[in-house]
Design an enzyme around this catalytic site. Sequence first.
Site, PDB file in Angstrom:
ATOM      1  N   ARG A   1       0.729  -1.120   0.030  1.00  0.00           N
ATOM      2  CA  ARG A   1      -0.179   0.062  -0.094  1.00  0.00           C
ATOM      3  C   ARG A   1       0.942   1.367  -0.099  1.00  0.00           C
ATOM      4  O   ARG A   1       1.738   1.432   0.919  1.00  0.00           O
ATOM      5  CB  ARG A   1      -0.769   0.046   1.422  1.00  0.00           C
ATOM      6  CG  ARG A   1      -1.455   1.303   1.375  1.00  0.00           C
ATOM      7  CD  ARG A   1      -2.720   1.320   2.257  1.00  0.00           C
ATOM      8  NE  ARG A   1      -3.820   0.741   1.934  1.00  0.00           N
ATOM      9  CZ  ARG A   1      -5.014   0.757   2.495  1.00  0.00           C
ATOM     10  NH1 ARG A   1      -5.151   1.414   3.697  1.00  0.00           N
ATOM     11  NH2 ARG A   1      -6.182   0.186   1.898  1.00  0.00           N
TER      12      ARG A   1
ATOM     13  N   HIS B   1      -7.522   1.012  -6.253  1.00  0.00           N
ATOM     14  CA  HIS B   1      -7.609   0.139  -5.238  1.00  0.00           C
ATOM     15  C   HIS B   1      -8.329  -1.249  -5.426  1.00  0.00           C
ATOM     16  O   HIS B   1      -9.774  -1.533  -5.177  1.00  0.00           O
ATOM     17  CB  HIS B   1      -8.563   0.953  -4.011  1.00  0.00           C
ATOM     18  CG  HIS B   1      -8.406   0.347  -2.695  1.00  0.00           C
ATOM     19  ND1 HIS B   1      -7.783  -0.862  -2.031  1.00  0.00           N
ATOM     20  CD2 HIS B   1      -9.096   0.462  -1.477  1.00  0.00           C
ATOM     21  CE1 HIS B   1      -7.716  -1.167  -1.043  1.00  0.00           C
ATOM     22  NE2 HIS B   1      -8.846  -0.198  -0.372  1.00  0.00           N
TER      23      HIS B   1
ATOM     24  N   GLN C   1     -10.287  -3.697  -2.997  1.00  0.00           N
ATOM     25  CA  GLN C   1     -11.523  -3.317  -2.554  1.00  0.00           C
ATOM     26  C   GLN C   1     -12.759  -3.724  -3.740  1.00  0.00           C
ATOM     27  O   GLN C   1     -13.956  -3.906  -2.864  1.00  0.00           O
ATOM     28  CB  GLN C   1     -11.615  -1.647  -2.141  1.00  0.00           C
ATOM     29  CG  GLN C   1     -13.066  -1.248  -1.562  1.00  0.00           C
ATOM     30  CD  GLN C   1     -12.963  -1.586  -0.157  1.00  0.00           C
ATOM     31  OE1 GLN C   1     -12.303  -1.559   0.453  1.00  0.00           O
ATOM     32  NE2 GLN C   1     -14.345  -2.270   0.104  1.00  0.00           N
TER      33      GLN C   1
ATOM     34  N   ASP D   1     -17.071   7.566  -1.219  1.00  0.00           N
ATOM     35  CA  ASP D   1     -15.748   7.475  -0.624  1.00  0.00           C
ATOM     36  C   ASP D   1     -15.542   8.835   0.188  1.00  0.00           C
ATOM     37  O   ASP D   1     -16.193   9.836  -0.175  1.00  0.00           O
ATOM     38  CB  ASP D   1     -14.694   7.005  -1.415  1.00  0.00           C
ATOM     39  CG  ASP D   1     -13.515   6.562  -1.070  1.00  0.00           C
ATOM     40  OD1 ASP D   1     -13.297   6.475   0.423  1.00  0.00           O
ATOM     41  OD2 ASP D   1     -12.445   6.660  -1.700  1.00  0.00           O
TER      42      ASP D   1
ATOM     43  N   CYS E   1     -16.310   2.070   0.986  1.00  0.00           N
ATOM     44  CA  CYS E   1     -15.094   1.113   1.188  1.00  0.00           C
ATOM     45  C   CYS E   1     -14.687   1.307   2.891  1.00  0.00           C
ATOM     46  O   CYS E   1     -13.916   0.532   3.231  1.00  0.00           O
ATOM     47  CB  CYS E   1     -13.906   1.596   0.347  1.00  0.00           C
ATOM     48  SG  CYS E   1     -13.250   3.097   0.508  1.00  0.00           S
TER      49      CYS E   1
ATOM     50  N   ARG F   1     -13.522  -8.312   2.413  1.00  0.00           N
ATOM     51  CA  ARG F   1     -12.011  -7.991   2.056  1.00  0.00           C
ATOM     52  C   ARG F   1     -11.291  -9.436   2.584  1.00  0.00           C
ATOM     53  O   ARG F   1     -10.364  -9.991   1.843  1.00  0.00           O
ATOM     54  CB  ARG F   1     -11.580  -7.009   2.944  1.00  0.00           C
ATOM     55  CG  ARG F   1     -12.238  -5.768   2.809  1.00  0.00           C
ATOM     56  CD  ARG F   1     -11.669  -4.991   1.099  1.00  0.00           C
ATOM     57  NE  ARG F   1     -10.183  -5.105   1.059  1.00  0.00           N
ATOM     58  CZ  ARG F   1      -9.592  -3.938   1.347  1.00  0.00           C
ATOM     59  NH1 ARG F   1     -10.146  -2.955   2.056  1.00  0.00           N
ATOM     60  NH2 ARG F   1      -8.338  -4.149   1.245  1.00  0.00           N
TER      61      ARG F   1
HETATM   62  N1  NVA Z   1      -9.801   6.740  -1.304  1.00  0.00           N
HETATM   63  C1  NVA Z   1      -9.251   6.396  -0.091  1.00  0.00           C
HETATM   64  C2  NVA Z   1      -9.714   5.044   0.017  1.00  0.00           C
HETATM   65  C3  NVA Z   1      -9.492   4.629   1.534  1.00  0.00           C
HETATM   66  C4  NVA Z   1      -9.745   2.832   1.812  1.00  0.00           C
HETATM   67  C5  NVA Z   1      -7.965   6.717   0.261  1.00  0.00           C
HETATM   68  O1  NVA Z   1      -7.185   6.466  -0.844  1.00  0.00           O
HETATM   69  O2  NVA Z   1      -7.612   7.293   1.213  1.00  0.00           O
HETATM   70  N1   CP Z   2     -11.271   0.015   2.752  1.00  0.00           N
HETATM   71  C1   CP Z   2      -9.853  -0.064   3.183  1.00  0.00           C
HETATM   72  O1   CP Z   2      -9.073  -0.393   2.486  1.00  0.00           O
HETATM   73  O2   CP Z   2      -9.849   0.214   4.410  1.00  0.00           O
HETATM   74  P1   CP Z   2      -8.137   0.446   5.239  1.00  0.00           P
HETATM   75  O3   CP Z   2      -7.840   1.797   4.815  1.00  0.00           O
HETATM   76  O4   CP Z   2      -8.775   0.247   6.642  1.00  0.00           O
HETATM   77  O5   CP Z   2      -7.355  -0.745   4.752  1.00  0.00           O
END
Ligand code: NVA
Ligand code: CP
Length: 305
Positions: free
Chosen positions: A104, A131, A134, A219, A259, A287
Amino acid sequence: MALRHFLTLRDLTPFEFKQLLARATELKQLHRKSEAYQPFVGKVLGMIFEKSSTRTRISFEAGMCQFGGDAIFLSPRDTQLGRGEPIEDSARVISRMLDIIMIRTFGHDIVEKFAEYSSVPIINGLTDDHHPCQLLADMQTYFEHRGDIEGKTVAWIGDGNNMCNSYMEAAQMLGFKLRISSPEGYTPNPKFLAEFADHVELVNSPEAAAKDADLIVTDVWASMGQEEEQKLREKAFANYQVNEALMQLAHSDCLFMHCLPAHRGEEISENMLDHPNAVVWDEAENRLHAQKALVEFLLNEHSKK
Ligand code: NVA
Ligand code: CP
């Protein structure tokens, strides 16, 4: 056979995507029956997190344990990655010791470069652009609640961000229509919009997106790494809240997904997560199952090499 990675959904064929969703549901049932299924004893997943996580970390770690394997959490703060060891070198070294790696991070080019130099499968656990994990969970959740999503209408309301990009890919691969409503300046990358034009439509209001939809998704307004823009974004997105009134415009069996983490009172109304058509807790749980199906697929493909 080329090494398989999962950097975006398009690293799967549409057939594999659907197969994986079905397998995720099977693994879920097995787990519910408390039946042990440990095909990966001795296998180790590395998890590199340059951004925070609750769901992604726990689901990958628990999934690997359930498979009889192990997972290692790697923070750039305490590895040489955070001190500037080149990605090319890190990828070559880390992949010689592990069986599969999840990352990540910020730039999508980072996971691409890591994959280029890795000798084991790389999974994108979220980048600024995508992502895909997800989406596996979201689509599994839709299929479990409503059956095939082909021909359905999905409304994306909010930022044209990483999640939105992955929804565009899913729309093309699974054959649904995606209506996107984002404030000016926050619409998805035009290159992406053009590429997915057959399945994606940019509409000019959240109401137009929600009308007769089968699934509404949103989101956060400010993603990880955009914290400093929070105030600016609150103004720009003020009319883009998903709430009960918006749900009224959709089909009566329209599902709602997010998400998570969510900000009540911002992108969703205070009680939206408790709406009778909200499936966010199933979505979060999936997930675990969807990623187990993914890890199983990638490890099995890798063992054929
Ligand atoms: N769009 C959000 C998704 C978090 C799971 C981010 O990138 O922070
Ligand atoms: N939705 C998601 O990816 O959650 P986290 O940021 O908690 O991993």
